[in-house]
Design a protein around this motif. Sequence first.
Motif, mmCIF file in Angstrom:
data_model
loop_
_atom_site.group_PDB
_atom_site.id
_atom_site.type_symbol
_atom_site.label_atom_id
_atom_site.label_comp_id
_atom_site.label_asym_id
_atom_site.label_seq_id
_atom_site.Cartn_x
_atom_site.Cartn_y
_atom_site.Cartn_z
ATOM 1 N N ARG A 65 42.148 34.780 39.855
ATOM 2 C CA ARG A 65 42.051 35.374 40.980
ATOM 3 C C ARG A 65 42.995 35.610 41.034
ATOM 4 N N PHE A 66 42.958 37.417 41.357
ATOM 5 C CA PHE A 66 44.246 38.474 41.551
ATOM 6 C C PHE A 66 43.224 38.988 42.905
ATOM 7 N N GLY A 67 43.037 39.227 43.675
ATOM 8 C CA GLY A 67 42.456 39.622 44.759
ATOM 9 C C GLY A 67 40.570 39.563 44.864
ATOM 10 N N ASP A 68 40.234 40.182 44.060
ATOM 11 C CA ASP A 68 38.370 40.857 43.894
ATOM 12 C C ASP A 68 38.237 40.361 42.700
ATOM 13 N N LEU A 69 39.709 40.512 42.144
ATOM 14 C CA LEU A 69 39.366 40.323 40.443
ATOM 15 C C LEU A 69 39.138 38.521 39.941
ATOM 16 N N SER A 70 38.519 38.061 39.374
ATOM 17 C CA SER A 70 38.655 36.967 38.741
ATOM 18 C C SER A 70 37.564 36.912 37.989
ATOM 19 N N LEU A 71 38.889 36.568 37.255
ATOM 20 C CA LEU A 71 38.498 35.687 35.307
ATOM 21 C C LEU A 71 37.827 34.207 35.239
ATOM 22 N N VAL B 6 54.742 45.762 23.118
ATOM 23 C CA VAL B 6 54.584 45.722 24.708
ATOM 24 C C VAL B 6 52.652 45.315 24.635
ATOM 25 N N LEU B 7 53.099 44.438 25.511
ATOM 26 C CA LEU B 7 51.476 44.182 26.149
ATOM 27 C C LEU B 7 52.050 44.470 27.814
ATOM 28 N N ALA B 8 51.487 45.936 27.794
ATOM 29 C CA ALA B 8 51.187 46.086 29.219
ATOM 30 C C ALA B 8 49.338 46.138 30.053
ATOM 31 N N GLY B 9 49.287 46.726 31.185
ATOM 32 C CA GLY B 9 48.366 46.705 31.856
ATOM 33 C C GLY B 9 48.129 48.131 31.349
ATOM 34 N N PRO B 10 46.807 49.076 31.819
ATOM 35 C CA PRO B 10 46.376 50.711 31.810
ATOM 36 C C PRO B 10 47.302 51.062 32.264
ATOM 37 N N ASP B 11 46.913 51.256 33.592
ATOM 38 C CA ASP B 11 47.777 52.166 34.578
ATOM 39 C C ASP B 11 49.625 51.512 34.373
ATOM 40 N N ASP B 12 50.215 50.588 34.358
ATOM 41 C CA ASP B 12 50.810 50.582 33.984
ATOM 42 C C ASP B 12 52.589 51.770 33.001
ATOM 43 N N VAL B 13 53.303 52.086 34.364
ATOM 44 C CA VAL B 13 54.204 53.814 33.879
ATOM 45 C C VAL B 13 54.921 52.839 33.616
ATOM 46 N N LEU B 14 55.367 52.928 31.903
ATOM 47 C CA LEU B 14 56.397 52.521 31.591
ATOM 48 C C LEU B 14 57.833 53.445 30.951
ATOM 49 N N PRO B 15 59.097 52.585 30.970
ATOM 50 C CA PRO B 15 60.254 53.444 31.110
ATOM 51 C C PRO B 15 60.225 53.077 29.391
ATOM 52 N N PRO B 16 61.164 54.824 29.478
ATOM 53 C CA PRO B 16 61.268 55.375 28.015
ATOM 54 C C PRO B 16 61.913 54.352 27.171
ATOM 55 N N ALA B 17 62.914 52.793 27.875
ATOM 56 C CA ALA B 17 63.195 52.517 26.840
ATOM 57 C C ALA B 17 62.236 51.564 26.033
ATOM 58 N N LEU B 18 60.878 51.391 25.694
ATOM 59 C CA LEU B 18 59.684 51.247 26.101
ATOM 60 C C LEU B 18 58.731 51.896 24.864
ATOM 61 N N GLU B 19 59.332 53.119 25.362
ATOM 62 C CA GLU B 19 58.440 54.320 24.020
ATOM 63 C C GLU B 19 58.250 53.714 22.833
ATOM 64 N N LYS B 20 59.880 53.335 22.273
ATOM 65 C CA LYS B 20 60.042 52.764 21.092
ATOM 66 C C LYS B 20 59.170 51.646 20.188
ATOM 67 N N VAL C 90 45.872 46.468 27.693
ATOM 68 C CA VAL C 90 45.990 44.937 28.776
ATOM 69 C C VAL C 90 44.844 45.670 29.433
ATOM 70 N N ASP C 91 42.949 45.459 29.473
ATOM 71 C CA ASP C 91 42.785 45.692 30.357
ATOM 72 C C ASP C 91 42.171 44.617 31.357
ATOM 73 N N ALA C 92 42.186 43.766 32.386
ATOM 74 C CA ALA C 92 41.536 42.972 32.529
ATOM 75 C C ALA C 92 39.864 42.951 32.910
ATOM 76 N N ARG C 93 39.882 44.463 33.689
ATOM 77 C CA ARG C 93 37.880 44.875 33.789
ATOM 78 C C ARG C 93 37.004 44.574 32.406
ATOM 79 N N GLU C 94 37.764 44.847 31.710
ATOM 80 C CA GLU C 94 37.302 44.957 30.175
ATOM 81 C C GLU C 94 36.758 43.508 30.093
ATOM 82 N N ALA C 95 37.796 42.907 30.166
ATOM 83 C CA ALA C 95 37.212 41.015 30.078
ATOM 84 C C ALA C 95 35.920 40.528 31.222
ATOM 85 N N VAL C 96 35.881 40.834 32.762
ATOM 86 C CA VAL C 96 35.439 40.880 33.558
ATOM 87 C C VAL C 96 34.081 41.051 33.004
#
Length: 494
Positions: free
Chosen positions: A22-28, A98-112, A118-124
């Motif tokens: 559980r992270f805040g209101d989101l539970s799996l 790279v595995l990241a959340g839908p709202d994560d802003v990744l730095p340029p080094a990861l663009e390649k 990964v969206d936990a809301r879809e899992a819920v």
Amino acid sequence: MTLLLPALQSPTGPAASREAVRFGDLSLTYGRLAGAAAALAARVADAGRVAVWATPTPETVIAVVAALRAGVPAVPLNPRTGERELAHILADSAPTAVLAGPDDVLPPALEKLRRVTVDAREAVEGPEGRVGGAAGPEDPEDPALIVYTSGTTGPPKGAVLPRRAVAASLDALEDAWGWTGDDVLVHALPLFHVHGLILGVLGPLRRGGSLRHLGKFSAEGVARELGSGGTMLFGVPTMYHRLAEALDAPAGTAERDALARALTSARLLVSGSAALPVHDHERIAAATGRRVIERYGMTETLMNTGIRADGVPRPGTVGPPLAGVELRLAEEDGTVLDAAGAIGEIQVRGPNLFTGYLNRPDATAAAHTADGWFRTGDVGTVDTDGYVTIVGRKATDLIKSGGYKIGAGEIENVLLAHPGVREAAVTGEEDADLGERVVAWVVAADPGSPPAAEELADHVAAQLAPHKRPRTVRYLDALPRNDLGKIMKRSLRA
């Protein structure tokens, strides 16, 4: 995942509906986490190696569990890592995705890299129930994670942690702490490090228990989660220091009393990653009647020692070696020390150890003795009951002054017991007469009226010994700390 996470292999019935994280209101639930991880595992099964943008979110949990299920080593990335260090880690570990959340802003080094969202809301919103397709066979020596060290002695090195080491450490803690599937763990640790990720996430999941992550640490969050069913709290000294300060409020204050009740009700309060000052131990015990217990580990070895739940809490110690772990002390020349109370480098061996540093056979060899013991770089003592006390890091916390070996930690504990001191750190500096002199770095309780340097030196000499008195006292507004709350002593020296 039968070796590491059997509860997530294919949960059905009541087991599928049990809360996993559980992270805040989101539970799996176990069913939804297993389903999300299985679906993601299918997408990364051919990745070779994946990076995980390790934010304190359920997306990180899904990503790591999916990588374990797919048999793909995961490289947790600290989102606060600087550009240069991040580039080094990516070049060294060579992930393809790279595995990241839908709202994560990744730095340029990861663009390649291929981005896998990964969206936990879809899992819920997904169905609970049987997971289609069993995970592939597991070899205990297969790498589970590649976790990068802090880089205090050069560029960060990737410690390759096999499934065997993760399982061995978590099972040793099950034995020491009576950890079961009924436990509900509360913590707010970062998820890019072994403390927060392996102990704090994989630990509950291996037991079939639950994790409640606060997202961001607060005394109010601890009180809320422990007061509503949490049984265990994991934290670092900075967190427990803040809890101790909150408990210093007058009894009868609603927030203070709620926190005291919650801590009292917890089955286990555990501190790690650095030594918890004795002063904070005593403040928490006085307010709650409960003792915080400590354990000792590091990236390369996972957990080495720990106070047992059924053992005797001893503030200032980290307990005896855990089941399966061998520990010894050695001099700089390699001489093994047998006398109780002798100070030496801590060396360990056992199934909890990593397999080596990625791409660094030279560093791997240098970190081990000729007879196969890992050199921790930590200095400590062992008493007649086998309890280990950490003096500090060999490079920064062992001070050789006037022919004496002095541990910085014991001086820090005495300084912190002075009413005029809020924070303290001790280092050694070159001295023409003594070899090294003891230097105290102090954050005053009242910055406008700090205790005099001579007063602090006399306080230490009276409590310990004259040769341990600080020869120099420097006052700061705050001590430099890293993400886990450890004091960065190299920054003080610089």
